[in-house]
Design a protein around this motif. Structure first.
Motif, mmCIF file in Angstrom:
data_model
loop_
_atom_site.group_PDB
_atom_site.id
_atom_site.type_symbol
_atom_site.label_atom_id
_atom_site.label_comp_id
_atom_site.label_asym_id
_atom_site.label_seq_id
_atom_site.Cartn_x
_atom_site.Cartn_y
_atom_site.Cartn_z
ATOM 1 N N ILE A 156 2.766 -13.732 -71.570
ATOM 2 C CA ILE A 156 4.084 -13.202 -71.897
ATOM 3 C C ILE A 156 4.103 -12.685 -73.331
ATOM 4 C CG2 ILE A 156 6.522 -13.809 -72.188
ATOM 5 C CD1 ILE A 156 6.107 -15.819 -69.843
ATOM 6 N N VAL B 16 7.095 -4.852 -60.900
ATOM 7 C CA VAL B 16 8.147 -4.903 -61.905
ATOM 8 C C VAL B 16 9.412 -4.385 -61.243
ATOM 9 C CG1 VAL B 16 9.030 -3.895 -64.050
ATOM 10 C CG2 VAL B 16 6.639 -4.615 -63.904
ATOM 11 N N TYR C 119 14.229 -11.629 -68.747
ATOM 12 C CA TYR C 119 12.924 -11.201 -68.246
ATOM 13 C C TYR C 119 12.364 -12.380 -67.457
ATOM 14 C CZ TYR C 119 13.065 -7.433 -71.726
ATOM 15 O OH TYR C 119 13.410 -6.332 -72.469
ATOM 16 N N PHE D 157 9.480 -13.825 -65.479
ATOM 17 C CA PHE D 157 8.050 -13.624 -65.300
ATOM 18 C C PHE D 157 7.487 -14.589 -64.267
ATOM 19 C CE2 PHE D 157 8.823 -12.254 -69.673
ATOM 20 C CZ PHE D 157 8.060 -11.101 -69.769
ATOM 21 N N ILE E 225 0.531 -11.442 -65.707
ATOM 22 C CA ILE E 225 1.861 -11.333 -65.107
ATOM 23 C C ILE E 225 1.708 -10.792 -63.699
ATOM 24 C CG2 ILE E 225 4.138 -10.290 -65.287
ATOM 25 C CD1 ILE E 225 3.509 -9.983 -68.339
ATOM 26 N N LEU F 274 7.595 -9.287 -62.632
ATOM 27 C CA LEU F 274 8.577 -9.256 -63.701
ATOM 28 C C LEU F 274 9.852 -8.642 -63.145
ATOM 29 C CD1 LEU F 274 9.630 -9.397 -66.606
ATOM 30 C CD2 LEU F 274 8.447 -7.223 -67.047
#
Length: 109
Positions: free
Chosen positions: A9, A34, A93, A95, A102, A105
């Protein structure tokens, strides 16, 4: 206020601070997703394209100030100031990590 972020992160926020779309994408697993502004971006190429787009559209500074552990997810709250409607704003955010990278997200108000 400085907070301790997990290495994956911390790399993401560092790459974002440097406005480096390639480095942002490299923070993610090959099949990561994402979710931002109602859209989903998949894989490093999709995530890099997303990063190129938002970096071109917005000039902003993001300062993480809180982190919460939610099982297999870490939620980082960040103060974001920039050239977008409603600035400044605090964004969440969320995660999901896998092997230090990651895997997912989600960015939301």
């Amino acid at each position: 206020m400085a907070i301790d972020l997990l290495p994956g992160i911390a790399r993401y926020f560092d790459a974002d601070r440097r406005r480096d779309a390639v480095a942002i994408a490299e923070c993610f697993t090959a099949d990561a997703t994402v979710q931002d502004e109602g859209h989903t971006y998949t894989g490093r190429d999709g995530i890099q394209a997303w990063a190129v787009g938002y970096l071109a559209k917005y000039l902003c500074a993001t300062e993480p100030f809180a982190i919460t552990d939610k099982g297999n997810k870490a939620v980082v709250t960040s103060h974001v100031v920039g050239n977008f409607p409603g600035s400044p704003v605090d964004l969440r955010y969320e995660f999901t990590l896998a092997d230090g990278a990651i895997a997912g997200l989600e960015i939301a108000l």
